[in-house]
Design a protein around this motif. Structure first.
Motif: not given
Ligand code: GDP
Ligand code: MG
Length: 401
Positions: A10, A12-15, A228, A252
């Motif tokens: 969670n 943000g690796k895949s993002t 952000d 993101e």
């Protein structure tokens, strides 16, 4: 060369991976599709030499977006790492199996501290991301230790008896982990352990050696993600005090920008510090607002989303790669089909003209006579060390069939 995207769940690796591997322009014939679900092609961004040579290029192995060359590179989206992975916890084995193949690591850290050490959501700012860096280092080091430890006493004795070199024994034992002989030599040098008497090394000394070997063989940078969110700002500064390249990042935002560019809503090249709305009327109110926020909170504040910078830093800085443009026809800077500046190759710094010939084609390497460097139009020998953005024509005794 392959770069692994790593971190706890969670962050943000895949993002990051999705954004980085989204094809930046419509391309028909390129083999730029995803290889496996978690393996993909990202791109290095480098100023193309086409402007300097004042030519219109026809890239074949890469893309040229308005003077910006994008060169495909391989990325791995690794499974989330949880504490104790080296002992097989969580997806530990899968994670380590993926890391094994990586030459460098992009550590995606949740800089906003919105996830605990296991990757579960928590109050923003409640978790200290510095801990995540130390934890990842330790997991990889302990994993290396686990691989080596069982055989270590015997290996150390063999080396000491002079039957085989310690370096070669280690190289053999650690083969398949993308650890090179030069990495082992460097780690041995840096740890200053007695390489003549490895049986005298304490457990701690062995761990110190492996920890050094980890940092040498799996160089890492920190992508400080989720900038952000307001709780990220201070943590980014704190992360910068660690001994790593730290790149403020908003995966993101990059994903949103690339998707909008893909739909031709905006003009945006990966890594740009700005974007241009193509037809304001085509944007929904929500899209307009979201893009405005990205511009104000990310691009204007940090200069980019950081995703492209992270990939560039991994290949150019951590892996010391350079870009060279081989051409066959020096006059037109083209291949034999007339494609101008068709290929951009990523090669390790220090690659020689002849080694480049071998990389292009074994036969070209074998029949190499000399090469010509296109800027100065100078003849160069086989030992010439290539420079970043060199345009090179190789002259060989090869008969074209
Ligand atoms: N605020 C914020 N959230 C992000 C960012 N990148 C990813 N996320 C969110 O973090 C969560 C986990 O993302 P994911 O990519 O699945 O993480 P992974 O488990 O590391 O692969 C999702 O809800 C994402 O939308 C970012 O830059 N900022
Ligand atoms: Mg994921």
């Amino acid at each position: 060369m392959m770069v692994g995207v790593v971190g706890k769940p969670n962050t943000g690796k895949s993002t990051f991976f999705s954004a980085a591997t989204l094809v930046p322009v419509e391309v028909a014939s390129y083999p730029f599709t995803t290889i496996k679900p978690n393996r993909g092609i990202g791109y290095i961004r480098t100023p193309c030499v086409c402007k300097e040579f004042d030519v219109r290029d026809n890239p074949v192995n890469s893309i040229c977006l308005d003077g910006m060359r994008l060169i495909p590179v391989e990325l791995i989206d690794c499974a989330g790492l949880v504490p104790g992975a080296w002992q097989g916890r969580g997806l530990g084995n899968q994670f380590l199996d993926e890391i094994r193949k990586a030459d460098a690591l992009v550590h995606i850290v949740d800089a906003a501290g919105t996830t605990d050490s296991e990757g579960k959501m928590c109050k923003p700012g409640a978790h200290d991301p510095i801990e995540d860096v130390e934890f990842l280092e330790r997991e990889i080091t302990m994993w290396l230790s686990q691989i080596l430890k069982r055989d270590w006493p015997k290996l150390a004795r063999t080396a000491e008896a002079g039957k085989d070199e310690l370096v070669s024994l280690l190289e053999n034992r650690l083969s398949g982990l993308a650890i090179k002989r030069k990495d082992i030599l460097q780690a041995l040098r840096e740890t200053e352990l007695n390489t003549d008497k490895p049986t005298t090394w304490s457990d701690n000394q062995l761990i110190t050696f492996l920890d050094t070997l980890r940092s040498v063989s799996k160089p890492m940078l920190i992508a400080a993600n989720k900038i952000d969110l307001p709780t990220a700002r201070e943590n980014v500064e704190r992360l910068k005090e660690l001994n790593y390249a730290v790149i403020p990042c908003c995966a993101e935002a990059e994903l949103a920008l690339r998707r909008a560019a893909e739909k031709r809503l905006i003009d945006y090249r990966p890594g740009d510090c700005n974007f241009k709305v193509i037809e304001p009327k085509k944007l929904t109110e929500a899209q307009d607002k979201a893009l405005g926020t990205v511009k104000e909170k990310i691009l204007q504040k940090y200069g980019s989303t950081g995703v492209q910078e992270a990939i560039n830093t991994a290949f150019f800085q951590l892996l010391s790669m350079i870009v060279v443009y081989p051409v066959e026809d020096l006059e037109h800077l083209a291949d034999h089909k007339g494609n101008v500046l068709p290929d951009a190759y990523m090669v390790p710094y220090g690659t020689t003209a002849r080694q480049l010939a071998y990389i292009i084609h074994t036969e070209l390497g074998e029949t190499f006579i000399h090469a010509i460097e296109a800027r100065q139009r100078k003849r160069i020998g086989e030992d010439y060390a290539l420079k970043d953005r060199d345009v090179i024509s190789i002259v060989s005794a090869r008969k074209r069939g």
